[in-house]
Structures are given as C-alpha cells and as structure tokens.
Design an enzyme around this catalytic site. Structure first.
Site, PDB file in Angstrom:
ATOM      1  N   GLY A 112       3.447 -44.480  54.979  1.00 40.59           N
ATOM      2  CA  GLY A 112       4.328 -45.293  55.803  1.00 40.59           C
ATOM      3  C   GLY A 112       4.873 -46.429  54.959  1.00 40.59           C
ATOM      4  O   GLY A 112       5.272 -46.213  53.816  1.00 40.59           O
ATOM      5  N   SER A 146       1.336 -40.965  49.935  1.00 42.49           N
ATOM      6  CA  SER A 146       2.461 -41.896  49.918  1.00 42.49           C
ATOM      7  C   SER A 146       1.942 -43.329  49.760  1.00 42.49           C
ATOM      8  O   SER A 146       1.364 -43.663  48.733  1.00 42.49           O
ATOM      9  CB  SER A 146       3.309 -41.712  51.181  1.00 42.49           C
ATOM     10  OG  SER A 146       4.506 -42.443  51.109  1.00 42.49           O
ATOM     11  N   ALA A 147       2.128 -44.194  50.749  1.00 42.29           N
ATOM     12  CA  ALA A 147       1.640 -45.574  50.656  1.00 42.29           C
ATOM     13  C   ALA A 147       0.138 -45.617  50.405  1.00 42.29           C
ATOM     14  O   ALA A 147      -0.365 -46.500  49.700  1.00 42.29           O
ATOM     15  CB  ALA A 147       1.980 -46.334  51.942  1.00 42.29           C
ATOM     16  N   HIS A 170       6.740 -39.943  45.727  1.00 42.15           N
ATOM     17  CA  HIS A 170       8.048 -39.403  46.119  1.00 42.15           C
ATOM     18  C   HIS A 170       9.073 -39.505  44.988  1.00 42.15           C
ATOM     19  O   HIS A 170      10.260 -39.736  45.236  1.00 42.15           O
ATOM     20  CB  HIS A 170       8.600 -40.141  47.338  1.00 42.15           C
ATOM     21  CG  HIS A 170       7.706 -40.151  48.536  1.00 42.15           C
ATOM     22  ND1 HIS A 170       7.420 -39.020  49.262  1.00 42.15           N
ATOM     23  CD2 HIS A 170       7.035 -41.177  49.127  1.00 42.15           C
ATOM     24  CE1 HIS A 170       6.612 -39.349  50.266  1.00 42.15           C
ATOM     25  NE2 HIS A 170       6.361 -40.641  50.202  1.00 42.15           N
ATOM     26  N   GLU A 198       7.624 -34.909  44.726  1.00 34.07           N
ATOM     27  CA  GLU A 198       7.195 -34.330  45.985  1.00 34.07           C
ATOM     28  C   GLU A 198       6.350 -33.083  45.732  1.00 34.07           C
ATOM     29  O   GLU A 198       6.617 -32.297  44.830  1.00 34.07           O
ATOM     30  CB  GLU A 198       8.406 -33.965  46.845  1.00 34.07           C
ATOM     31  CG  GLU A 198       9.320 -35.140  47.153  1.00 34.07           C
ATOM     32  CD  GLU A 198       8.731 -36.130  48.148  1.00 34.07           C
ATOM     33  OE1 GLU A 198       7.491 -36.202  48.286  1.00 34.07           O
ATOM     34  OE2 GLU A 198       9.517 -36.843  48.783  1.00 34.07           O
TER      35      GLU A 198
END
Length: 234
Positions: A91, A123-124, A160, A195
């Site tokens: 997020g 991700s985060a 990403h 990715e």
C-alpha cells in the site's frame, strides 16, 4: 538466522492477489502449519484493517496458518510478540512506516526477525524491510518521524521496478529517480525488483525468485544483474 521472503508486489500480470507467490509461500511456510502469523495492515489505505486481514487470511488458508492483524491486540506489539511469522502488506509506504513508529513495532519486529522469526512483505512491506524508505515509489501523503526502516535487509529496495518510460510520459524514469538518489547517497546500494520477482533471504544470503532478473544499482548507476535462481551474499 534471518528468514525472509520479500516480494516486489502482491500481483503479477493478470493473477489474483498473491496467487503468483503461492509456490514461494509454500516453501517459506512449510514448517509453520498451525502457527500464528502477525499481519501488519497499515499500508492499506483504501480498505479497512478487517478487510485487508480477511484477504490475506483467504489467500494463505491453504497453508493452515492463522493470520491475525496487529490491530486485534490491545497493544499492537502484543500480536507481534506472540507471532511465529510476521507479514507486512503493501500500500502506501509512508502511512505504513508512520504507524509502525506510532505503535512501536520497529524494534520488536527487528529483534524477532534477527532472532529467526520469519518475515514476509510485499511492495511497501518489502520496502520497509530495507534500510530506509527513500526509494519507495509512493507519494508522501503523511509524515513518519523518520525515513529509517527496519534495516533487516541493510540496503535500499525499489519494488515494482519498471525500466524506461511509457509513451508520452515526460517525467523522470525509474532509473533517473534512482540515479538522483545515488548522487545524494553515493555509498548506497539499490535493489530494483521488477514485477513478479522476490528475494528469498536466509542468513546473509539472498536468492532471486521469479521469471525476471533483479537489478542492483550502486554509485554512478553501476549496474549488476542478479539472474533468476542465483544466490548472492548481500
């Protein structure tokens, strides 16, 4: 010995949430059936903690692991301290790190993972496993007290990662942004995770997972390509 699985993101191409990573999770969680996973949902701005918890519970149900969001604890630290595995979702990285500081999770997570508790993030959640969040892709929609993160992986992570510019885009490319970072921080190393990739960390070694090489940038954007399935000392 550190035991971590750091994913670039929660999806790859047209797959559903975390589905592309299920084989990695199967290997990562094979010794933790019936155990408890503490989940940190703070980055998920567009969904409630309960909704985010439920999504992760549903995906990982096949591994017979109990997923409990830290917001279920009277003190969020309590859930971390009781956990056998720690997971941090994706997020907004700034919101994630701010609340990790506010709920005093930084030290307790760092201590547990350094003592061998498995850690996974996407991700985060991968970004905060690194030394700082200065190579996040996110907008600073809120302000953590510091950009310093967990430092479990003692380098920068850029999830990403996409090389080049889309047609018609006149802003900086990802490489140009990372070059700016390395001019200001010339001693740093940035691990760019395209990715569908991940780092599987065991002790002081990391293995590249996925179908695409991971890139490491250092001073003056010197590039080292880390091939899929290769293992390196970090």
């Amino acid at each position: 010995m550190k035991n971590m699985l750091l994913l670039s993101g929660s999806k790859y191409k047209d797959t559903d949430y975390l589905i592309h990573a299920l084989p990695w999770f199967e290997a990562f969680l094979k010794d933790y059936k019936g155990k408890k996973m503490a989940f940190v949902p703070y980055a998920g701005i567009v969904r409630s903690y309960e909704e985010y918890e439920q999504i992760v519970q549903q995906v990982l149900a096949c591994f017979d692991i109990e997923v409990v969001s830290v917001h279920r604890g009277k003190k969020h630290q309590d859930i971390i301290e009781q956990a056998d595995v720690i997971a941090v979702g994706g997020g907004n990285t700034f919101c994630l790190l701010k609340q990790m500081y506010e709920h005093r999770l930084i030290d307790v997570i760092r201590e547990k993972v350094n003592a061998g508790t498995p850690y996974t993030g996407w991700s985060a959640g991968s970004n905060v496993a690194g030394s700082s969040i200065m190579t996040t892709n996110d907008m600073p929609i809120t302000f953590p007290p510091s950009f310093n993160a967990l430092n479990l992986f003692p380098h920068q992570i850029n999830p990403h990662f996409i090389s080049g510019k889309p047609a018609g885009h006149n802003g900086e490319s990802r490489e140009e942004r990372l070059a700016e970072f390395l001019i200001v921080n010339p001693n740093a190393y940035v691990y760019a995770l395209p990715e569908g990739t991940a780092l599987r960390i065991q002790g002081e070694k990391a293995t590249v997972l996925g179908s695409t090489d991971i890139l490491r940038f250092s001073n003056n954007m010197q590039l080292t390509t880390l091939p899929v399935n290769s293992t390196f000392q970090y």
